[in-house]
Design a protein around this motif. Structure first.
Motif, PDB file in Angstrom:
ATOM      1  N   UNK A 115       0.870  -1.185   0.000  1.00 14.69           N
ATOM      2  CA  UNK A 115       0.000   0.000   0.000  1.00 14.69           C
ATOM      3  C   UNK A 115       0.900   1.225   0.000  1.00 14.69           C
ATOM      4  N   UNK A 116       0.635   2.108  -0.951  1.00 15.13           N
ATOM      5  CA  UNK A 116       1.388   3.358  -1.056  1.00 15.13           C
ATOM      6  C   UNK A 116       1.477   4.034   0.314  1.00 15.13           C
ATOM      7  N   UNK A 117       2.688   4.382   0.714  1.00 13.82           N
ATOM      8  CA  UNK A 117       2.840   5.106   1.986  1.00 13.82           C
ATOM      9  C   UNK A 117       3.219   4.223   3.161  1.00 13.82           C
ATOM     10  N   UNK A 118       3.078   2.892   3.021  1.00 13.31           N
ATOM     11  CA  UNK A 118       3.459   2.012   4.135  1.00 13.31           C
ATOM     12  C   UNK A 118       4.963   1.772   4.098  1.00 13.31           C
ATOM     13  N   UNK A 119       5.672   2.088   5.192  1.00 10.52           N
ATOM     14  CA  UNK A 119       7.111   1.881   5.206  1.00 10.52           C
ATOM     15  C   UNK A 119       7.463   0.393   5.119  1.00 10.52           C
ATOM     16  N   UNK A 120       8.548   0.091   4.421  1.00 10.50           N
ATOM     17  CA  UNK A 120       8.939  -1.308   4.222  1.00 10.50           C
ATOM     18  C   UNK A 120      10.455  -1.430   4.351  1.00 10.50           C
ATOM     19  N   UNK A 121      10.958  -2.598   4.746  1.00  8.82           N
ATOM     20  CA  UNK A 121      12.408  -2.764   4.861  1.00  8.82           C
ATOM     21  C   UNK A 121      13.111  -2.965   3.517  1.00  8.82           C
ATOM     22  N   UNK A 122      12.377  -3.094   2.422  1.00  3.80           N
ATOM     23  CA  UNK A 122      13.039  -3.304   1.123  1.00  3.80           C
ATOM     24  C   UNK A 122      12.927  -2.039   0.263  1.00  3.80           C
ATOM     25  N   UNK A 170       4.735  -5.476   7.132  1.00  7.67           N
ATOM     26  CA  UNK A 170       4.599  -6.162   8.414  1.00  7.67           C
ATOM     27  C   UNK A 170       3.183  -6.477   8.832  1.00  7.67           C
ATOM     28  N   UNK A 171       3.112  -6.967  10.072  1.00  5.69           N
ATOM     29  CA  UNK A 171       1.880  -7.582  10.556  1.00  5.69           C
ATOM     30  C   UNK A 171       0.682  -6.637  10.640  1.00  5.69           C
ATOM     31  N   UNK A 172       0.941  -5.370  10.875  1.00  6.24           N
ATOM     32  CA  UNK A 172      -0.168  -4.426  11.032  1.00  6.24           C
ATOM     33  C   UNK A 172      -1.015  -4.280   9.777  1.00  6.24           C
ATOM     34  N   UNK A 173      -0.442  -4.662   8.619  1.00  8.95           N
ATOM     35  CA  UNK A 173      -1.178  -4.450   7.355  1.00  8.95           C
ATOM     36  C   UNK A 173      -1.409  -5.745   6.562  1.00  8.95           C
ATOM     37  N   UNK A 183      -5.826   3.233   1.479  1.00 12.84           N
ATOM     38  CA  UNK A 183      -4.631   3.784   0.822  1.00 12.84           C
ATOM     39  C   UNK A 183      -4.585   5.315   0.968  1.00 12.84           C
ATOM     40  N   UNK A 184      -5.717   5.983   0.759  1.00 12.33           N
ATOM     41  CA  UNK A 184      -5.742   7.452   0.906  1.00 12.33           C
ATOM     42  C   UNK A 184      -5.400   7.858   2.325  1.00 12.33           C
ATOM     43  N   UNK A 185      -5.964   7.131   3.289  1.00 12.91           N
ATOM     44  CA  UNK A 185      -5.739   7.488   4.698  1.00 12.91           C
ATOM     45  C   UNK A 185      -4.257   7.364   5.051  1.00 12.91           C
ATOM     46  N   UNK A 186      -3.661   6.244   4.665  1.00 10.34           N
ATOM     47  CA  UNK A 186      -2.249   6.022   5.017  1.00 10.34           C
ATOM     48  C   UNK A 186      -1.357   6.983   4.250  1.00 10.34           C
ATOM     49  N   UNK A 187      -1.597   7.138   2.951  1.00 12.33           N
ATOM     50  CA  UNK A 187      -0.671   7.987   2.193  1.00 12.33           C
ATOM     51  C   UNK A 187      -0.841   9.470   2.553  1.00 12.33           C
ATOM     52  N   UNK A 188      -1.989   9.810   3.177  1.00 13.75           N
ATOM     53  CA  UNK A 188      -2.108  11.205   3.631  1.00 13.75           C
ATOM     54  C   UNK A 188      -1.479  11.378   5.016  1.00 13.75           C
ATOM     55  N   UNK A 189      -0.952  10.296   5.596  1.00 12.07           N
ATOM     56  CA  UNK A 189      -0.157  10.426   6.821  1.00 12.07           C
ATOM     57  C   UNK A 189      -0.902  10.117   8.105  1.00 12.07           C
ATOM     58  N   UNK A 190      -2.184   9.726   8.025  1.00  7.99           N
ATOM     59  CA  UNK A 190      -2.894   9.321   9.252  1.00  7.99           C
ATOM     60  C   UNK A 190      -2.648   7.831   9.458  1.00  7.99           C
ATOM     61  N   UNK A 191      -1.818   7.529  10.472  1.00 10.95           N
ATOM     62  CA  UNK A 191      -1.413   6.133  10.671  1.00 10.95           C
ATOM     63  C   UNK A 191      -1.335   5.818  12.165  1.00 10.95           C
ATOM     64  N   UNK A 192      -1.399   4.532  12.491  1.00  7.72           N
ATOM     65  CA  UNK A 192      -1.259   4.119  13.891  1.00  7.72           C
ATOM     66  C   UNK A 192       0.230   4.054  14.268  1.00  7.72           C
ATOM     67  N   UNK A 243       2.520   1.941  14.872  1.00  6.46           N
ATOM     68  CA  UNK A 243       3.510   1.050  14.252  1.00  6.46           C
ATOM     69  C   UNK A 243       4.082   1.655  12.972  1.00  6.46           C
ATOM     70  N   UNK A 244       3.243   2.373  12.219  1.00 12.04           N
ATOM     71  CA  UNK A 244       3.737   2.995  10.989  1.00 12.04           C
ATOM     72  C   UNK A 244       4.302   4.383  11.294  1.00 12.04           C
ATOM     73  N   UNK A 245       3.672   5.069  12.252  1.00 11.05           N
ATOM     74  CA  UNK A 245       4.106   6.435  12.580  1.00 11.05           C
ATOM     75  C   UNK A 245       5.568   6.452  13.001  1.00 11.05           C
ATOM     76  N   UNK A 246       5.994   5.402  13.744  1.00 10.44           N
ATOM     77  CA  UNK A 246       7.374   5.406  14.227  1.00 10.44           C
ATOM     78  C   UNK A 246       8.373   5.232  13.082  1.00 10.44           C
ATOM     79  N   UNK A 247       7.866   4.879  11.920  1.00 15.75           N
ATOM     80  CA  UNK A 247       8.777   4.696  10.772  1.00 15.75           C
ATOM     81  C   UNK A 247       8.627   5.784   9.713  1.00 15.75           C
ATOM     82  N   UNK A 248       7.644   6.682   9.906  1.00 18.06           N
ATOM     83  CA  UNK A 248       7.394   7.695   8.876  1.00 18.06           C
ATOM     84  C   UNK A 248       7.743   9.076   9.417  1.00 18.06           C
ATOM     85  N   UNK A 249       8.504   9.810   8.653  1.00  9.64           N
ATOM     86  CA  UNK A 249       8.785  11.182   9.085  1.00  9.64           C
ATOM     87  C   UNK A 249       7.551  12.050   8.821  1.00  9.64           C
ATOM     88  N   UNK A 250       7.122  12.786   9.831  1.00  5.62           N
ATOM     89  CA  UNK A 250       5.979  13.685   9.640  1.00  5.62           C
ATOM     90  C   UNK A 250       4.636  12.998   9.679  1.00  5.62           C
TER      91      UNK A 250
END
Ligand code: NAP
Length: 422
Positions: free
Chosen positions: A135-142, A321-324, A383-392, A394-401
């Protein structure tokens, strides 16, 4: 069909999903179905209601409704009825055919069989389906998570899930050792001293129905290939047989719609006929590295239980990861959708964890109902919610802003997004 529920009540409104005709697995879906839901243990009380809210929003936005039937398993069932898996719960899912659950805790140690395994076996939900897409906007290790767009079909009733095991020191373990050594001629194979023994059955019946589900899915969804994942180089008569039976399905049951990889090269110089699905195979250890190195070459995977366990979690990590990571257990004309993650007890009831995995499991359930428009709305809104930066968290700790939302706030945003998009 009639059944008296002692412990739970059937909602006053809504109708049961039924089969178009007995023996087929085609569903007759009313616009207002009854859908059993198990919140589950731990964070189930957080992700369950969030999922209901979002799926209801999608149903309403497409002119439908859902009547939820709360049923219980695990800790909540023990508290209410002093049993882990009440008959009513199993019966409700059997009768209403389309259901969703949150995670259930499996305490480590002897004497407690996994309720998840029990539910899947009891209802013959023989396919565990796990789509893994980014999903666009979800941080990933790859570096290129978007390269992954796979659907994993894991066999759900045999292999290690058959649960045929004997504890070291037990009479059973000694009897099996005796049989294997004296009767079967493996007299110099097992070291002396205590031994734990397990048997993994892989049957023609179990393999073929699973592979059919994977091939049918590939054909219905315009996918290019189905890859059989096995460890047949070592376990020739179980995993090797899985591969061979899988190829038999491909060669004998689908005519020109399916072609095996060897035929493709021997007869067609590698060129697949238009619209045909190519069936190939990979050894499990090789496949685990190809997931990372040749991600975009894989489409639909079919595998025995244990390979599927490892592989779908590894694939899930690549897309965030597991959250998604969503999933569903599917039988003939019956589905129990559930997220891949467990009950994460340390976060239970904190309104903190990510409900996306269970919401997207609900999306699979909506597709199974044939409500593709509602399912698409759920995906787009997530997808819109996550890519607009509203996240729980687990994702917030990996996304700047990123903006950290509680589980309920995130669900409110996704539901509002569904209304906006509809
Ligand atoms: P887990 O419950 O999946 O949790 C492991 C970690 O994954 C959590 O501590 C958290 O990481 C992250 N996580 C899981 N779900 C999340 C969510 N919705 N949002 C954000 N982060 C999430 O795995 P476990 O601790 O190994 O298992 C706990 C229990 O669940 C066990 O009893 C196990 O048997 C059971 N289980 C049940 C199912 C099922 O019902 N299908 C599946 C797997 C496990 P951080 O702490 O790093 O934030």
């Amino acid at each position: 069909m009639s059944y008296d529920y002692d412990q739970v009540s059937v909602p006053d409104e809504g109708e049961a999903v039924t089969l178009v005709e007995e023996g087929s697995d085609e569903l007759d879906v009313p616009d207002h179905p009854v859908v059993p839901i198990i919140y589950g243990d731990g964070i189930g009380v957080d992700v369950g209601p969030a999922t209901q809210q979002v799926l209801e929003a999608a149903a309403h936005a497409t002119g439908r409704d859902i009547s939820w039937m709360r049923v219980y398993a695990g800790e909540s069932a023990r508290e209410r009825y002093d049993e882990n898996l009440p008959d009513d719960t199993v019966e409700a899912i059997r009768r209403f055919r389309v259901a969703i659950k949150g995670p259930l805790t499996t305490p480590v140690g002897a004497g407690f069989r996994s309720l998840n395994v029990a539910l899947r076996k009891e209802l013959d939900l023989y396919t565990n389906m796990r789509p893994t897409y980014h999903i666009e906007g979800v941080p990933s290790p790859v570096t290129d998570p978007g390269a992954m767009d796979m659907v994993n079909f894991r066999e759900n009733t045999e292999d290690v899930y058959a649960g045929i095991e004997w504890e070291a020191g037990s009479e059973g373990a000694e009897q099996v050792r005796e049989f294997v050594e004296a009767e079967m001629g493996f007299d110099d194979t097992i070291h002396d001293g205590p031994v734990g023994i397990g048997i993994k059955p892989i049957t023609e019946f179990g393999t073929k129905r699973l592979v059919r589900k994977a091939v049918d899915y590939a054909l219905e969804n315009g996918r290019d290939s189905v890859t059989l994942i096995h460890k047949g180089n070592i376990m020739k008569f179980t995993e090797g047989q899985f591969r061979d039976w899988g190829y038999e399905v491909a060669r004998e049951e689908y005519g020109d719609e399916v072609i095996t990889e060897d035929t493709l090269w021997e007869e067609r110089d590698g060129e697949a006929p238009d619209g045909a699905v190519v069936v190939n195979d990979r050894i499990a250890d090789n496949m685990l590295q190809q997931l990372l190195t040749r991600t975009d070459q894989y489409d639909v995977l079919a595998m025995p239980n244990l390979n599927g366990d490892y592989l779908s979690d590894a694939a899930g990590a690549q897309i965030g990861g597991l959250g998604v990571a969503p999933g569903a257990n599917i039988g003939d004309g019956r589905i129990l959708a559930e997220p891949v993650h467990g009950s994460a007890p340390k976060y239970a009831g904190q309104d903190k964890v990510n409900p996306t995995a269970m919401i997207l499991s609900g999306r699979i359930m909506l597709e199974y109902l044939g409500w593709d428009d509602a399912a698409d709305l759920v995906y787009d809104a997530v997808e819109h919610t996550i890519s607009s930066g509203t996240v729980t968290y687990d994702l917030e700790r990996q996304i700047e802003g990123g903006e950290k939302a509680a589980t309920s706030e995130y669900a409110d945003t996704v539901a509002a997004e569904i209304e906006r998009l509809a």
